[in-house]
Write an enzyme that holds these catalytic residues in place. Sequence first.
Site, short mmCIF file in Angstrom:
data_model
loop_
_atom_site.label_atom_id
_atom_site.label_comp_id
_atom_site.label_asym_id
_atom_site.label_seq_id
_atom_site.Cartn_x
_atom_site.Cartn_y
_atom_site.Cartn_z
CD GLU A 101 -2.93 0.90 2.42
OE1 GLU A 101 -3.49 1.90 2.87
OE2 GLU A 101 -3.13 -0.26 2.87
CG ASP A 103 -1.87 4.58 2.94
OD1 ASP A 103 -2.51 4.07 2.03
OD2 ASP A 103 -1.80 4.13 4.09
CD GLU A 105 -4.96 7.29 5.88
OE1 GLU A 105 -5.91 6.50 5.86
OE2 GLU A 105 -4.19 7.41 6.85
#
Length: 285
Positions: A101, A103, A105
Amino acid sequence: MASPTLLLSLLFASLVISSSAAAAANFFQTTDITWGDGRAQVLDNGDLLTLSLDKTTGSGFQSINEYLFGKIDMQIKLVSGNSAGTVTAYYLRSEGSAWDEIDFEFLGNLSGDPYIVHTNVFSQGKGNREQQFYLWFDPTADFHTYSIIWNPQRIIFYVDSIPIRVFENKESIGVPFLKNQPMRIQSSLWNADNWATRGGLVKTNWTLAPFTASYRNFNEDACIWPWGQASCGSTVSDKSWYTQDLDFESQGKLKWVQNNFMIYNYCTDKKRFPQGLPPECNDTA
């Protein structure tokens, strides 16, 4: 601290890039709404996608294609006003219990406070590689471009073509790298008021709902993964992102961001890692 001239030039670059309208994929053709019970919508003949969050639930979407390496661009306008407790997540992720993953955010804020950009890299289900930043502009006033370069050598996070983070391939010292699992772009808008804003001290004000984030100009210059093999084949060498690194100018921009806007770096958090920092933090080769 950065010089006023450099600061102005970077701010100007952000404005120019955020307002540009490059040819982009149609959301009807490139994405699937994955959840939200109607709170995610594709509008303007496929040129715009919006996610909404209310007290009942949030919403999300993902790319139809899976990728194994690539350059992914998305222009996002974040939730405006008092967005405390909300999180807008934009990331690449594989399937399975040992997932990979990458990311972005965006942690909501009280009106007038800056957003926090939270980044992380998971390899084979292991994360704990957080870096957090403030931005040098208001990400709710207009669209800005958030990009991920993912190639066999490194992962680079960009904001308006300005690098904010690099995660190098350190397999040589035993750090698993993201190279075998195809990933989809996913994005969601959800409530995280148990931790997102000031560690959960500030709760979501549901009288302001629905909260909405907007997306446009999704570009996928990547090796698409159909039927178990990447589609780039011999042409991958023609793609500049496949070997992309930071040149001298980009290294200067990265240092400017990290010196002026970084607010957390796992590689300096010795209290969190009393037995020693992760190996990639100590390797400068």
